[in-house]
Design a protein around this motif. Structure first.
Motif, short mmCIF file in Angstrom:
data_model
loop_
_atom_site.label_atom_id
_atom_site.label_comp_id
_atom_site.label_asym_id
_atom_site.label_seq_id
_atom_site.Cartn_x
_atom_site.Cartn_y
_atom_site.Cartn_z
N ILE A 1 0.85 -1.20 0.00
CA ILE A 1 0.00 0.00 0.00
C ILE A 1 0.88 1.25 0.00
O ILE A 1 1.83 1.36 0.77
CB ILE A 1 -0.95 0.00 1.21
CG1 ILE A 1 -1.95 -1.15 1.07
CG2 ILE A 1 -1.70 1.33 1.33
CD1 ILE A 1 -2.84 -1.35 2.29
N GLY A 2 0.57 2.17 -0.90
CA GLY A 2 1.35 3.40 -1.04
C GLY A 2 2.46 3.31 -2.07
O GLY A 2 3.14 4.31 -2.34
N GLU B 1 4.26 3.32 -5.60
CA GLU B 1 4.07 3.79 -6.98
C GLU B 1 4.50 2.68 -7.91
O GLU B 1 5.61 2.13 -7.79
CB GLU B 1 4.89 5.06 -7.24
CG GLU B 1 4.66 5.62 -8.64
CD GLU B 1 5.33 6.96 -8.88
OE1 GLU B 1 5.69 7.23 -10.05
OE2 GLU B 1 5.50 7.72 -7.91
N VAL C 1 -0.52 4.69 -8.16
CA VAL C 1 -0.21 4.32 -6.78
C VAL C 1 -1.24 3.30 -6.30
O VAL C 1 -2.45 3.48 -6.51
CB VAL C 1 -0.20 5.55 -5.86
CG1 VAL C 1 0.03 5.15 -4.40
CG2 VAL C 1 0.86 6.55 -6.31
N ASP D 1 -3.45 2.09 -3.64
CA ASP D 1 -4.02 2.73 -2.46
C ASP D 1 -4.61 1.75 -1.46
O ASP D 1 -5.15 2.17 -0.43
CB ASP D 1 -5.10 3.74 -2.87
CG ASP D 1 -4.51 5.10 -3.21
OD1 ASP D 1 -3.31 5.32 -2.94
OD2 ASP D 1 -5.24 5.97 -3.74
N TYR E 1 -7.77 -0.79 -5.05
CA TYR E 1 -7.85 0.58 -5.56
C TYR E 1 -6.49 1.03 -6.09
O TYR E 1 -5.49 0.98 -5.38
CB TYR E 1 -8.29 1.55 -4.45
CG TYR E 1 -9.60 1.18 -3.81
CD1 TYR E 1 -10.81 1.64 -4.33
CD2 TYR E 1 -9.63 0.35 -2.69
CE1 TYR E 1 -12.02 1.29 -3.75
CE2 TYR E 1 -10.85 0.00 -2.09
CZ TYR E 1 -12.03 0.47 -2.64
OH TYR E 1 -13.23 0.12 -2.06
N ARG F 1 -4.81 4.47 -7.77
CA ARG F 1 -4.98 5.90 -8.04
C ARG F 1 -4.08 6.29 -9.21
O ARG F 1 -2.86 6.21 -9.12
CB ARG F 1 -4.66 6.72 -6.79
CG ARG F 1 -4.65 8.23 -6.99
CD ARG F 1 -4.66 8.97 -5.66
NE ARG F 1 -3.83 8.33 -4.67
CZ ARG F 1 -2.53 8.60 -4.47
NH1 ARG F 1 -1.92 9.52 -5.22
NH2 ARG F 1 -1.85 7.97 -3.52
N LYS G 1 -7.74 12.56 -12.72
CA LYS G 1 -7.42 11.59 -11.67
C LYS G 1 -8.45 10.47 -11.73
O LYS G 1 -9.65 10.72 -11.68
CB LYS G 1 -7.44 12.24 -10.28
CG LYS G 1 -7.09 11.26 -9.16
CD LYS G 1 -6.90 11.97 -7.83
CE LYS G 1 -8.21 12.53 -7.29
NZ LYS G 1 -8.05 13.10 -5.94
N ILE H 1 -9.60 6.76 -10.22
CA ILE H 1 -9.53 5.70 -9.22
C ILE H 1 -10.09 4.44 -9.87
O ILE H 1 -11.28 4.36 -10.18
CB ILE H 1 -10.32 6.05 -7.94
CG1 ILE H 1 -9.86 7.39 -7.37
CG2 ILE H 1 -10.16 4.92 -6.91
CD1 ILE H 1 -8.41 7.45 -6.95
N SER I 1 -10.94 0.60 -9.53
CA SER I 1 -11.22 -0.42 -8.52
C SER I 1 -11.48 -1.75 -9.21
O SER I 1 -12.29 -1.81 -10.14
CB SER I 1 -12.44 -0.04 -7.68
OG SER I 1 -12.27 1.23 -7.10
#
Length: 390
Positions: free
Chosen positions: A32-33, A35, A127, A129, A148, A150, A163, A165, A167
């Motif tokens: 998570i987080g 790139e 990224v 998320d 998810y 991003r 942007k 998102i 899913s």
């Protein structure tokens, strides 16, 4: 296992199957987080005229604002711009983790900030998320995860264009395959010649609003938007989307280039029992056998492809002077080869937003011939204000 059995197993090469484990969940939480790498999924870096044209052809959108230089130069933009969803032709998405699990695109949420003009260089960063779940078993599938990504798209000046998102639902393929028969439908759909004639008349009847402004002052809550029709879905419709550069995760390749990639990433591919060729997992969108391994009935559309159809309907309605600020959609049913989808919407709110823009909020839908809303959603559209009388 004998050497012959090992060779046979290697030759069969089916889509990988796995189950959710605590180890897998811990591995994904640790990501998570992060790139993600995008080099293998970039299709168009530059919005040149032919890239935009190919994309419009791939989604069936003939709006002259995107395709006709002589027309577009007279518009508020002073030249050709790309349809908002051209971001998908720059980089549709990537994959991350969940080794051996299947995946369906479940939901799309996009904020649009600036138009893409001819010559713009679009760069995407992605990224991871995180995710929700595992969610317990349902009639549709076994246990599943919703994750998810991003995705942020910027132009050559570093300005944020959009942007997105993205899913996806992740599931255990073996469980999805077990439930396949419970979802069985008649395919291809048994259209009559008379029905086909009417569908094609409806497809050809669509007309973009164009240069005639649709003023905010003139629309009202409960107004219905013009409907556009897509279908019956043919193999060329699905392949045209790939040819437009909008096929995600990763780029489609052939022969030695593809084989070397599959050797490096074995779970990207399966062997088609009819042709004996290795095919990418993405082939679920044009190969019935691959789709069946995902628990689907036949080859089906791409999630972002369906969003592109919905945005086509919205931009047709709003005209050249409108601006699509936000679109959201959930993918509730596959759109299969031979299906027809009618995309429409209704104004639910009319207001001035926090940016001072005069906007309408729209409830959107994509109805198939079985009466299913294959993509319920919403959109927010900025419209011009009627100038005061002289």
């Amino acid at each position: 296992m004998t050497t012959t059995e090992q060779a046979d197993a290697k030759f069969e090469k089916k889509l990988a199957t796995a189950q959710f484990t605590d180890e897998m969940l811990d591995e994904m939480r640790a990501l998570i987080g992060t790139e993600l790498r995008t080099a293998g999924s970039v299709n168009n870096e530059y919005a040149d005229r032919h890239a935009i044209l190919r994309y419009c052809e791939g989604i069936g959108d003939g709006n002259p604002l995107w395709t006709d230089e002589e027309y577009a130069v007279q518009s508020v933009y002073g030249g050709i711009i790309a349809p908002p969803t051209f971001i998908f032709a720059c980089l549709g998405s990537v994959q991350v983790g969940w080794r051996g699990l299947g995946g369906f695109h479940a939901e799309t949420d996009i904020e649009f900030y600036k138009p893409i003009r001819v010559g713009d260089k679009i760069t995407a960063t992605i990224v991871f998320d995180g995710f929700d779940g595992p969610i317990e078993a349902s009639n549709f599938a076994g246990r599943r995860i919703k994750d998810y990504l991003r995705q942020e798209y910027r132009n050559q000046d570093g300005e944020l264009v959009a942007k997105f998102i993205c899913s996806r639902m992740r599931f255990e393929r073996s469980e999805m395959q077990k439930k396949r028969e419970t979802r069985k439908i008649e395919l291809p759909h048994p259209w009559t010649p008379e029905e086909i004639e009417q569908i094609e008349r409806d497809v050809l009847a669509e007309t973009p609003r164009g240069a005639d402004p649709r003023y905010w002052d003139d629309v009202n809550v409960d107004d219905e938007l013009d409907v556009i029709t897509k279908g019956p879905m043919g193999l060329s419709d699905f392949i045209a989307f790939i040819a437009s550069g909008a096929a995600p995760i990763p780029r489609i390749a052939a022969h030695g280039v593809a084989l070397r990639r599959f050797a490096k990433h074995p779970k990207w591919a399966f062997r088609d029992p009819n042709t004996h060729a290795l095919e990418p997992v993405y082939a679920v969108h044009y190969n019935d056998y691959a789709a069946s391994l995902q628990g689907a009935q036949a080859a089906y559309d791409v999630g972002v492809q369906r969003t592109a159809w919905g945005v086509h309907q919205l931009t047709n309605w709003m005209g050249d002077d409108g601006f699509l600020k936000h679109v959201h959609g959930q993918y509730r049913a596959h759109v299969y080869l031979s299906d027809v989808v009618r995309l429409g919407g209704k104004i639910t709110e009319k207001y001035i937003d926090d940016d001072g823009d005069h906007v309408v909020k729209v409830e959107t839908w994509a109805m198939n011939q079985r009466g299913q809303n294959a993509m319920p959603g919403t959109a927010v559209i900025k419209l011009p204000v009627r100038p005061p009388a002289a």
